[in-house]
Enzyme design. Structure first.
Site, PDB file in Angstrom:
ATOM      1  CD  GLU A   1      -3.154  -1.021   2.067  1.00  0.00           C
ATOM      2  OE1 GLU A   1      -3.141  -0.083   2.896  1.00  0.00           O
ATOM      3  OE2 GLU A   1      -4.071  -1.863   2.011  1.00  0.00           O
TER       4      GLU A   1
ATOM      5  CD  GLU B   1      -3.953  -5.904   3.890  1.00  0.00           C
ATOM      6  OE1 GLU B   1      -4.824  -5.118   4.339  1.00  0.00           O
ATOM      7  OE2 GLU B   1      -2.731  -5.668   3.944  1.00  0.00           O
TER       8      GLU B   1
END
Length: 289
Positions: free
Chosen positions: A122, A222
């Site tokens: 991320e 995720e």
């Protein structure tokens, strides 16, 4: 969809009981904040193997922090668990330590325990780096492990909003696989709309990947729903909603893509996505898939 050579090899390496990697995200810290020892990792891996899905795949976020790979890899080898490795990219000293820890683990234990390697997590979403810098780090890690005989894929994990941003195309090109993090909860979705919101993010990411670099797999690295915490718009954190999300999303993902659920344990966060509570028991029913 045309599959890449890496995707075909990865699928061929899977157990005959499953066409896809089915795993959990597992953090390196215990409930008291201490680092997991080899025994702690062994306990976690055996607990996941005891689930109805017989989970033998995990995603780890880093390699050097808490001596993650030094402790987790022997536990994985002892329990038959495979690892999606994380290499943290931020600040040069940390990045070097991460590569050194990965290199040491491969030198000590070979590479059969590796599912794939994610360079960064991320980073693009947070705006902590540029696509150019991150793509060069992916090439750098791939070059290092290829020289050691590692054939597993090297890619990156980020949010769907980062992947569909045209400014980040270089990272798609550099990656062997695309790790997608998607949370309808953070999009303020009602639980009743969560499935549509989730698959919309997956479809948008797949479309962008196919436009930039056809044939690369999009993995779900995720996703999950919080069992407790603040509400975000129409998104309500609760055990009931987490249970619903598991049965609608996890059960569907298990049949069609690689997926790493978030998360094995997540005690103190708000919101908390942990599936196993501080008593070591599952917070909601994981049967039904």
């Amino acid at each position: 969809m045309r599959f890449s050579t890496f995707a075909t090899v990865a699928a061929a390496a899977l157990p005959f009981s499953s066409a896809y990697w089915t795993g959990f995200n597992v953090g390196a810290n215990n409930i008291d904040g201490s680092c997991k020892s080899q025994a702690d990792w062994t306990t976690a891996f055996n607990k996941l193997k005891g689930l109805p899905q017989h989970i033998t795949s995990v995603r780890l976020y880093a390699s050097s922090d808490c001596n993650t790979l030094a402790n987790a890899v022997p536990a994985a080898l002892a329990t038959g668990v495979k690892i999606l490795v994380g290499v943290w990219t931020e600040d040069s000293a940390h990045y070097t330590a991460e590569k050194n820890a990965l290199e040491a683990a491969i030198n000590a234990h070979g590479h059969d325990w590796i599912i794939a390697i994610s360079v960064g997590s991320e980073d693009l979403y947070r705006g902590d780096t540029s696509a150019s810098t991150l793509s060069q780090q992916i090439y750098d890690v791939r070059g290092m492990v290829r020289a050691m005989g590692v054939t597993q894929g090297v890619g990156h994990v980020d949010t769907w909003t980062a992947w569909v941003d045209n400014a980040n195309k270089a990272v798609i090109t550099a990656s062997d696989f695309i790790g997608l993090d998607s949370y309808p909860y953070f999009q303020k979705s009602k639980i009743s709309d969560a499935s549509a919101v989730f698959w919309s993010a997956v479809d948008a990411t797949r479309a962008q990947v196919n436009a930039v670099s056809p044939g690369k797999w999009v993995w779900i690295t995720e996703t999950g729903w919080p069992v407790s915490g603040d509400s975000l718009g129409d998104a309500v954190a609760s055990v009931k909603n987490a249970q619903t999300y598991w049965r609608t999303i996890a059960c569907a993902c298990f049949k069609q893509t690689h997926v790493f659920w978030y998360a094995y344990q997540d005690y103190s966060a708000n919101p908390s996505f942990g599936v196993f509570g501080s008593n070591g028991k599952a917070i909601y029913d994981l049967y039904g898939c």
